[in-house]
Design a protein around this motif. Sequence first.
Motif, PDB file in Angstrom:
ATOM      1  N   GLU A  66       0.814  -1.301   0.052  1.00 59.00           N
ATOM      2  CA  GLU A  66       0.011  -0.035   0.036  1.00 59.00           C
ATOM      3  C   GLU A  66       0.779   1.103  -0.107  1.00 59.00           C
ATOM      4  OE1 GLU A  66      -2.760  -1.560  -1.246  1.00 59.00           O
ATOM      5  OE2 GLU A  66      -3.031   0.559  -0.802  1.00 59.00           O
ATOM      6  N   GLU A  68       3.980   1.515  -1.222  1.00 59.57           N
ATOM      7  CA  GLU A  68       4.438   1.771  -2.595  1.00 59.57           C
ATOM      8  C   GLU A  68       3.475   2.231  -3.530  1.00 59.57           C
ATOM      9  OE1 GLU A  68       7.850   1.330  -3.425  1.00 59.57           O
ATOM     10  OE2 GLU A  68       8.083   1.214  -1.426  1.00 59.57           O
ATOM     11  N   ARG A  69       2.198   1.878  -3.432  1.00 55.89           N
ATOM     12  CA  ARG A  69       1.164   2.336  -4.262  1.00 55.89           C
ATOM     13  C   ARG A  69       0.879   3.779  -3.977  1.00 55.89           C
ATOM     14  NH1 ARG A  69      -2.504  -3.189  -4.227  1.00 55.89           N
ATOM     15  NH2 ARG A  69      -1.796  -3.990  -6.395  1.00 55.89           N
ATOM     16  N   HIS A  73       0.265   7.889  -5.985  1.00 50.54           N
ATOM     17  CA  HIS A  73      -0.941   8.625  -6.105  1.00 50.54           C
ATOM     18  C   HIS A  73      -0.995  10.218  -5.904  1.00 50.54           C
ATOM     19  CE1 HIS A  73      -5.190   8.751  -3.898  1.00 50.54           C
ATOM     20  NE2 HIS A  73      -5.260   9.122  -5.202  1.00 50.54           N
ATOM     21  N   GLN A 272      -0.657  -8.962 -10.707  1.00 50.31           N
ATOM     22  CA  GLN A 272      -0.929  -7.751  -9.894  1.00 50.31           C
ATOM     23  C   GLN A 272      -2.344  -8.415  -9.171  1.00 50.31           C
ATOM     24  OE1 GLN A 272      -0.910  -5.349 -13.451  1.00 50.31           O
ATOM     25  NE2 GLN A 272      -0.493  -3.609 -11.825  1.00 50.31           N
ATOM     26  N   PHE A 274      -5.696  -6.860  -6.530  1.00 46.81           N
ATOM     27  CA  PHE A 274      -6.181  -5.601  -5.982  1.00 46.81           C
ATOM     28  C   PHE A 274      -7.261  -6.137  -5.028  1.00 46.81           C
ATOM     29  CE2 PHE A 274      -4.266  -3.000  -9.051  1.00 46.81           C
ATOM     30  CZ  PHE A 274      -3.951  -3.733 -10.062  1.00 46.81           C
ATOM     31  N   TYR A 305      -9.621   0.096 -12.072  1.00 47.23           N
ATOM     32  CA  TYR A 305      -7.868  -0.004 -11.606  1.00 47.23           C
ATOM     33  C   TYR A 305      -7.301   0.232 -12.607  1.00 47.23           C
ATOM     34  CZ  TYR A 305     -10.375  -2.539  -7.653  1.00 47.23           C
ATOM     35  OH  TYR A 305     -11.069  -2.797  -6.750  1.00 47.23           O
ATOM     36  N   ASP A 310      -0.794   0.677 -11.021  1.00 44.84           N
ATOM     37  CA  ASP A 310      -1.366  -0.392  -9.897  1.00 44.84           C
ATOM     38  C   ASP A 310      -2.055  -0.128  -8.798  1.00 44.84           C
ATOM     39  OD1 ASP A 310       1.232  -2.133  -7.582  1.00 44.84           O
ATOM     40  OD2 ASP A 310      -0.599  -2.895  -8.885  1.00 44.84           O
ATOM     41  N   ARG A 311      -2.859   0.735  -9.310  1.00 44.23           N
ATOM     42  CA  ARG A 311      -3.829   1.369  -7.919  1.00 44.23           C
ATOM     43  C   ARG A 311      -5.524   1.431  -8.624  1.00 44.23           C
ATOM     44  NH1 ARG A 311      -2.291   4.620  -4.039  1.00 44.23           N
ATOM     45  NH2 ARG A 311      -4.992   5.060  -4.078  1.00 44.23           N
TER      46      ARG A 311
ATOM     47  N   GLU B  19       4.692  -8.902  -5.497  1.00 40.56           N
ATOM     48  CA  GLU B  19       4.035  -7.604  -6.358  1.00 40.56           C
ATOM     49  C   GLU B  19       4.514  -6.388  -5.507  1.00 40.56           C
ATOM     50  OE1 GLU B  19      -0.243  -7.606  -5.806  1.00 40.56           O
ATOM     51  OE2 GLU B  19      -0.363  -9.597  -6.278  1.00 40.56           O
ATOM     52  N   ARG B  24       5.699   0.703 -11.154  1.00 43.30           N
ATOM     53  CA  ARG B  24       4.457   1.501 -11.164  1.00 43.30           C
ATOM     54  C   ARG B  24       4.780   2.884 -11.760  1.00 43.30           C
ATOM     55  NH1 ARG B  24       5.216  -0.977  -6.393  1.00 43.30           N
ATOM     56  NH2 ARG B  24       3.567  -2.655  -6.002  1.00 43.30           N
TER      57      ARG B  24
END
Lengths: 392, 67
Positions: A66, A68-69, A73, A272, A274, A305, A310-311, B19, B24
Amino acid sequence: MCDQTFLAVVFGPCDKCSKEKPLRAVYIKSEQLSYCSLCVEMVWLHENETLASLKNEAETLKGKLEEERAKLHDVELHQVAERVEALGQFVMKTRRTLKGHGNKVLCMDWCKDKRRIVSSSQDGKVIVWDSFTTNKEHAVTMPCTWVMACAYAPSGCAIACGGLDNKCSVYPLTFDKNENMAAKKKSVAMHTNYLSACSFTNSDMQILTASGDGTCALWDVESGQLLQSFHGHGADVLCLDLAPSETGNTFVSGGCDKKAMVWDMRSGQCIQSFETHDSDINSVRYYPSGDAFASGSDDATCRLYDLRADREVAIYSKESIIFGASSVDFSLSGRLLFAGYNDYTINVWDVLKGSRVSILFGHENRVSTLRVSPDGTAFCSGSWDHTLRVSA
Amino acid sequence: QDMTEKELLKMELDQLKKEVKNERQMISKTGKELKEYIESMAGEDPLLKGVPEDKNPFKEKGGCMIS
């Protein structure tokens, strides 16, 4: 592991500590051993510790993922789309109603010719329709009820379907009135639980299936051979969608474990995953460019998504919408997301801005399946009210 | 599936480890590309812009439909 212990009146040296004690038979890694009661307890404790530490590790990793994602953002999707012109009013009406199923319609698919439709129902019937004329061109009765999945072959010459029979069968379509369609049936896929979704790949030669047994699988139609299986969901898989052919060999699946997973078809690996929905994911559909996908869930939301960020990048929901979304599909450009709900309605969402642009009424029971036609001129919805409707 | 809770957890762990390492991109970049795709295709999206009655096979042609 130690799922079977039974009292045996045996006295002897314990296999673990060697002390002379009353022994019990235990099964460790399928081997039968004789342990004293103290050692049995120690093994149980150790097992539970291992499970607990594995769970901890998983939680930590999820937190790291989370983090990393979150770094990517930097903006919201609707902010990126601020300057995009808002959509006007949409007038969409039912143009055709397909009547003929004797019970709930569970699934439908369009033929590449943009006019034929295959649909399947709880009553075990699979029907092929000409949506322009509403004529039924073929009908077959499956040996099981709840035919939850059906798909049209790319060539238009065959259909695939399955459900509570745990199989996916392929029926060649013939216009010969003397031929019994059921006679040419070919069983292709075998799962250990119900078939929830199926789709041909780019040709009539391979079929991808999703099942209540928690797996997806790729099959060779001619031989029925299993080419690849996909393990990773922790519960029933309810839906799948293949990436548009230009983007390569991947597909996305959604399940009762609230996860959406993207798979590499060749290696069987999950690329991946989610987990942002709060309930079962009933439907997944790739965005036309292949760089994103949408999902519809029992948590009454649809989400978008972005695969390269990747989110999750958008949630399509309203306080007034409290029933689950059963199926989703994009319009040709990807600007509109059509979603069928368990409250009998179809909501149309502006993908970029996140707002609802239209709501369609007409079905008299849950909307269970929805697909936009291959050239984007119309969409078809199937319902528990026994009908299918083509709207434009 | 016939897997024990431990085997399922191990599978989940291995997957998470993979993952975390995925590449990204920023949403400002990918979101922009989603928007640009839509704008490039919007002109040909029949459900978005509407199609004249006489061109769309699903629109009513008037009169009765005899099937």
